[in-house]
Design a protein around this motif. Structure first.
Motif, mmCIF file in Angstrom:
data_model
loop_
_atom_site.group_PDB
_atom_site.id
_atom_site.type_symbol
_atom_site.label_atom_id
_atom_site.label_comp_id
_atom_site.label_asym_id
_atom_site.label_seq_id
_atom_site.Cartn_x
_atom_site.Cartn_y
_atom_site.Cartn_z
ATOM 1 N N ILE A 18 7.518 -43.333 42.124
ATOM 2 C CA ILE A 18 6.431 -43.470 43.100
ATOM 3 C C ILE A 18 5.262 -44.240 42.481
ATOM 4 O O ILE A 18 4.651 -45.098 43.127
ATOM 5 C CB ILE A 18 5.972 -42.087 43.596
ATOM 6 C CG1 ILE A 18 7.080 -41.450 44.447
ATOM 7 C CG2 ILE A 18 4.683 -42.188 44.415
ATOM 8 C CD1 ILE A 18 6.817 -40.005 44.818
ATOM 9 N N ILE A 19 4.965 -43.957 41.215
ATOM 10 C CA ILE A 19 3.914 -44.689 40.503
ATOM 11 C C ILE A 19 4.275 -46.169 40.403
ATOM 12 O O ILE A 19 3.424 -47.058 40.572
ATOM 13 C CB ILE A 19 3.715 -44.103 39.090
ATOM 14 C CG1 ILE A 19 3.196 -42.665 39.175
ATOM 15 C CG2 ILE A 19 2.742 -44.968 38.287
ATOM 16 C CD1 ILE A 19 1.854 -42.508 39.822
ATOM 17 N N PHE A 20 5.540 -46.444 40.147
ATOM 18 C CA PHE A 20 6.052 -47.818 40.062
ATOM 19 C C PHE A 20 5.799 -48.569 41.371
ATOM 20 O O PHE A 20 5.304 -49.707 41.378
ATOM 21 C CB PHE A 20 7.543 -47.737 39.748
ATOM 22 C CG PHE A 20 8.302 -49.031 39.832
ATOM 23 C CD1 PHE A 20 8.160 -50.010 38.863
ATOM 24 C CD2 PHE A 20 9.197 -49.256 40.870
ATOM 25 C CE1 PHE A 20 8.874 -51.196 38.928
ATOM 26 C CE2 PHE A 20 9.921 -50.438 40.943
ATOM 27 C CZ PHE A 20 9.765 -51.406 39.975
ATOM 28 N N VAL A 21 6.115 -47.929 42.490
ATOM 29 C CA VAL A 21 5.901 -48.536 43.813
ATOM 30 C C VAL A 21 4.412 -48.659 44.109
ATOM 31 O O VAL A 21 3.950 -49.679 44.643
ATOM 32 C CB VAL A 21 6.595 -47.692 44.908
ATOM 33 C CG1 VAL A 21 6.258 -48.227 46.298
ATOM 34 C CG2 VAL A 21 8.101 -47.675 44.692
ATOM 35 N N THR A 55 0.048 -50.804 36.675
ATOM 36 C CA THR A 55 1.187 -49.892 36.568
ATOM 37 C C THR A 55 1.195 -49.158 35.243
ATOM 38 O O THR A 55 1.446 -47.942 35.201
ATOM 39 C CB THR A 55 2.512 -50.668 36.743
ATOM 40 O OG1 THR A 55 2.486 -51.408 37.971
ATOM 41 C CG2 THR A 55 3.691 -49.707 36.772
ATOM 42 N N ILE A 56 0.928 -49.857 34.155
ATOM 43 C CA ILE A 56 0.882 -49.193 32.843
ATOM 44 C C ILE A 56 -0.203 -48.126 32.823
ATOM 45 O O ILE A 56 0.010 -47.012 32.311
ATOM 46 C CB ILE A 56 0.652 -50.226 31.722
ATOM 47 C CG1 ILE A 56 1.887 -51.104 31.548
ATOM 48 C CG2 ILE A 56 0.316 -49.525 30.402
ATOM 49 C CD1 ILE A 56 1.710 -52.227 30.552
ATOM 50 N N LEU A 57 -1.358 -48.443 33.384
ATOM 51 C CA LEU A 57 -2.458 -47.478 33.423
ATOM 52 C C LEU A 57 -2.082 -46.249 34.248
ATOM 53 O O LEU A 57 -2.320 -45.107 33.822
ATOM 54 C CB LEU A 57 -3.709 -48.143 33.999
ATOM 55 C CG LEU A 57 -5.021 -47.345 33.901
ATOM 56 C CD1 LEU A 57 -5.362 -47.058 32.446
ATOM 57 C CD2 LEU A 57 -6.152 -48.112 34.566
ATOM 58 N N LEU A 58 -1.477 -46.468 35.411
ATOM 59 C CA LEU A 58 -1.057 -45.347 36.261
ATOM 60 C C LEU A 58 0.021 -44.513 35.578
ATOM 61 O O LEU A 58 -0.012 -43.267 35.645
ATOM 62 C CB LEU A 58 -0.537 -45.873 37.603
ATOM 63 C CG LEU A 58 -1.573 -46.477 38.554
ATOM 64 C CD1 LEU A 58 -0.878 -47.080 39.777
ATOM 65 C CD2 LEU A 58 -2.602 -45.437 38.995
ATOM 66 N N LEU A 59 0.972 -45.160 34.929
ATOM 67 C CA LEU A 59 2.025 -44.438 34.218
ATOM 68 C C LEU A 59 1.448 -43.628 33.062
ATOM 69 O O LEU A 59 1.869 -42.485 32.812
ATOM 70 C CB LEU A 59 3.078 -45.425 33.692
ATOM 71 C CG LEU A 59 3.975 -46.088 34.737
ATOM 72 C CD1 LEU A 59 4.790 -47.206 34.105
ATOM 73 C CD2 LEU A 59 4.896 -45.073 35.406
ATOM 74 N N TYR A 60 0.478 -44.210 32.371
ATOM 75 C CA TYR A 60 -0.170 -43.517 31.254
ATOM 76 C C TYR A 60 -0.895 -42.264 31.742
ATOM 77 O O TYR A 60 -0.745 -41.182 31.169
ATOM 78 C CB TYR A 60 -1.145 -44.470 30.554
ATOM 79 C CG TYR A 60 -1.842 -43.856 29.365
ATOM 80 C CD1 TYR A 60 -1.279 -43.946 28.089
ATOM 81 C CD2 TYR A 60 -3.059 -43.181 29.494
ATOM 82 C CE1 TYR A 60 -1.905 -43.378 26.989
ATOM 83 C CE2 TYR A 60 -3.692 -42.617 28.402
ATOM 84 C CZ TYR A 60 -3.109 -42.718 27.152
ATOM 85 O OH TYR A 60 -3.727 -42.150 26.065
ATOM 86 N N TRP A 61 -1.683 -42.419 32.792
ATOM 87 C CA TRP A 61 -2.421 -41.283 33.338
ATOM 88 C C TRP A 61 -1.489 -40.219 33.890
ATOM 89 O O TRP A 61 -1.706 -39.019 33.688
ATOM 90 C CB TRP A 61 -3.381 -41.748 34.438
ATOM 91 C CG TRP A 61 -4.607 -42.426 33.911
ATOM 92 C CD1 TRP A 61 -5.086 -42.397 32.633
ATOM 93 C CD2 TRP A 61 -5.525 -43.241 34.654
ATOM 94 N NE1 TRP A 61 -6.231 -43.153 32.526
ATOM 95 C CE2 TRP A 61 -6.528 -43.673 33.747
ATOM 96 C CE3 TRP A 61 -5.594 -43.654 35.983
ATOM 97 C CZ2 TRP A 61 -7.588 -44.489 34.147
ATOM 98 C CZ3 TRP A 61 -6.629 -44.464 36.378
ATOM 99 C CH2 TRP A 61 -7.618 -44.876 35.471
#
Length: 300
Positions: A18-21, A55-61
């Motif tokens: 979902i984060i990816f999308v 995306t990297i920031l969202l995945l990190y968080w």
């Protein structure tokens, strides 16, 4: 790495997707506002590069505050990045695929379009660069990085490797045009995923895998050179890759072709052998260190 409950592992597995999308959707807002029919190569390229950072920031968080497992460091660590070597490998793999088509007599030039304007060519290059860069790095970070490491916290190597690889393959299944093409896609997708994963686990850097994925997309899936059995308009060079759908990848294209599958398979095998050899060497060194420590302790 600490264990977590099964439902939480799989809940976070799909949470990552979902984060990816979400990252792709946020980055596409300027393109949506402009209108996809009117977007320029520069807009697409900037949007896709921004997508990487979002995306990297969202995945990190998400990993830090929701998953709460130590997955950020092993996934994003860039200390073992070897740009020169993996650029060389990344260029070699698509070139080798095309060479196999050539030596088997399945490659010919259909058409060279000399009427394309310089502005159109430059625009196409910008689009291809941005899309290839984003898809290459974001997909590696998600599927071979976070999802692999998440499942590895609960399961063995093979389950952690297979599930993200199958998921990666299935999200591309819309491009298959027949049952044969679906089978080709599954085989090619799983092998490509395993090849990328082996680059990651062997080098301990997802960025090396991202370089290879990016260059594969850039050279074979660009908007100026078409590897196709059908004529395409508005491309610089049209290359015919034969009439056998089993060999050329059918409707999905060169990514699922027999030459590409051969390249994925050989590269995966080489990396697996190197990985096992590295593990064996590390294990032997560990035994030697333990033996030396035990001998020192016995002499005290």
């Amino acid at each position: 790495m600490e264990k977590i409950k099964t439902w939480k592992v799989w809940g976070n597995f799909f949470g990552y997707f979902i984060i990816f999308v979400l990252g792709a959707s946020i980055a596409a807002i300027p393109r949506f506002v402009k209108g996809f029919d009117n977007e320029t190569g520069l807009l697409v390229s900037i949007s896709e590069i921004i997508r990487i950072f979002i995306t990297i920031l969202l995945l990190y968080w998400y990993t830090k505050y929701v998953v709460k497992l130590s997955l950020n460091i092993p996934t994003l660590n860039a200390k073992r990045l070897n740009m020169g070597l993996w650029i060389l490998v990344g260029l070699s793999l698509p070139i080798l695929t095309v060479v196999i088509f050539y030596i088997t007599g399945n490659l010919s030039v259909r058409n060279i379009n000399t009427e394309l304007s310089q502005s159109y060519i430059f625009d196409a290059i910008l689009k291809t660069f941005g899309v290839s860069l984003a898809s290459g790095f974001v997909e590696e970070i998600l599927f071979r990085g976070y999802l692999f490491n998440l499942l590895k916290s609960k399961y063995n190597f093979w389950i952690a490797a297979f599930a993200p690889s199958l998921f990666f393959t299935l999200i591309h299944i819309g491009g298959a045009g027949s049952l044969l093409n679906v089978v080709q896609l599954i085989v090619a997708g799983l092998l490509f995923s395993f090849m990328s994963l082996m680059i990651y686990v062997y080098t301990k850097s997802i960025w090396n895998a991202g370089i290879v994925h990016f260059l594969w997309n850039l050279l074979l899936l660009n908007g100026l050179i078409a590897f196709s059995t059908k004529g395409k308009s508005e491309v610089l060079v049209q290359l015919n890759i034969g009439d056998n759908p089993l060999f050329n990848g059918g409707d999905f294209g060169i990514e699922t072709s027999i030459p590409a599958i051969i390249v994925y398979g050989i590269t995966s095998l080489i990396l697996w052998k190197l990985y096992k050899k590295k593990q064996h060497t590390t294990k032997n060194i560990g035994h030697l260190v333990d033996s030396a420590n035990n001998e020192d302790n016995s002499n005290l």
